[in-house]
Design a protein around this motif. Structure first.
Motif, PDB file in Angstrom:
ATOM      1  N   GLN A   1    -102.259  48.181 -21.583  1.00  9.08           N
ATOM      2  CA  GLN A   1    -102.747  49.609 -21.490  1.00  9.08           C
ATOM      3  C   GLN A   1    -103.640  49.525 -20.038  1.00  9.08           C
ATOM      4  O   GLN A   1    -103.600  50.487 -19.295  1.00  9.08           O
ATOM      5  CB  GLN A   1    -103.562  49.834 -22.591  1.00  9.08           C
ATOM      6  CG  GLN A   1    -103.948  51.229 -22.520  1.00  9.08           C
ATOM      7  CD  GLN A   1    -105.442  51.127 -21.878  1.00  9.08           C
ATOM      8  OE1 GLN A   1    -106.108  50.292 -21.777  1.00  9.08           O
ATOM      9  NE2 GLN A   1    -105.696  52.638 -21.416  1.00  9.08           N
TER      10      GLN A   1
ATOM     11  N   CYS B   1    -101.178  44.195 -26.090  1.00  6.38           N
ATOM     12  CA  CYS B   1    -101.350  45.645 -25.861  1.00  6.38           C
ATOM     13  C   CYS B   1    -102.422  46.342 -25.308  1.00  6.38           C
ATOM     14  O   CYS B   1    -102.172  47.193 -24.361  1.00  6.38           O
ATOM     15  CB  CYS B   1    -101.532  46.403 -27.363  1.00  6.38           C
ATOM     16  SG  CYS B   1     -99.968  46.175 -28.454  1.00  6.38           S
TER      17      CYS B   1
ATOM     18  N   GLY C   1    -101.877  49.449 -16.739  1.00  4.50           N
ATOM     19  CA  GLY C   1    -101.088  50.898 -16.574  1.00  4.50           C
ATOM     20  C   GLY C   1    -100.943  51.125 -14.952  1.00  4.50           C
ATOM     21  O   GLY C   1    -100.296  51.975 -14.553  1.00  4.50           O
TER      22      GLY C   1
END
Length: 227
Positions: A95, A91, A98
């Motif tokens: 992130q 995760c 991105g």
């Protein structure tokens, strides 16, 4: 009937959650970790485990970045908790990546620091990745090309450059990690970079940088004048 010892930690857990809702900053580091562990261990008292993790790894941040293999070795944890930690790492890495989806332009080593540290910094074995960009320095992809051992990885210039050509990249950034915690490039790192820079130039590709990362810091060939 809930057993007495279970009732004790369940009541404590409820009070912790209420404190979290009222003011998260009021929780100590081990209490934050204790609550996080309840999602991996819903039927265990996670307070002693959280304290052990803080003691073993040194801080909440280091515990969160710990290798899942080391998590599984802690008494009271196991493969389920290790899998939970792998999910946390993934995760965090996604992130941080991105920027690829947003097609942002790359113009300094600092722009990719969080992305590469999140993906490679916590690893206990060396991995070699490549960031590919187009002619406007917009990110195309961030891909692993080799996985090595604790202190070395075999990176082959031909395969790296073939990957860049296959994606129609205009430039590339080499990235690999040093699990030992020292981001200073080795003599092998320098030799590899020189070879790829020479071959890339022959193919009309721009080698923008070679970044070496650890869990907390990084070094840039470009910033050090090595490119």
């Amino acid at each position: 009937m809930v057993k007495e010892d279970a009732a004790h930690y369940l009541g404590h857990r409820l009070r912790l959650r209420q404190r979290l809702d009222n003011d998260p900053r009021a929780l100590s580091d081990y209490e934050v970790l204790e609550l996080l562990l309840t999602y991996a261990l819903p039927r265990k008292d996670t307070k002693p485990i959280a304290k052990e993790m803080i003691s073993r790894f040194g801080s909440l941040g280091d515990a969160l970045l710990a290798d899942p293999g080391r998590i599984a070795e802690i008494p009271g944890l196991g493969e389920g908790a290790a899998r939970f930690w792998r999910t946390l790492h993934e995760c965090r890495a996604r992130q941080a990546c991105g920027a690829i989806a947003r097609r942002e332009k790359f113009s300094s080593p600092e722009q990719v620091r969080d992305m590469v540290c999140a993906r490679l910094g916590h690893l206990t074995k060396e991995e070699f990745w490549v960031i590919l960009v187009d002619n406007q320095n917009r990110l195309i992809s961030f891909e692993r090309v080799f996985r090595g051992t604790v202190d070395q990885t075999a990176a082959y210039p031909r395969e790296i450059l073939e990957l860049a050509l296959r994606h129609h990249a205009g430039g590339l950034i080499l990235v690999h990690n040093h699990p030992g915690g020292n981001p200073v490039p080795s003599s092998q790192d320098k030799a590899l970079t020189e070879t790829i820079a020479r071959l890339a130039d022959d193919l009309g590709l721009r080698l923008l940088d070679h970044i070496v990362v650890t869990s907390e810091t990084f070094s840039s060939f470009r910033a050090q004048g090595l490119l």
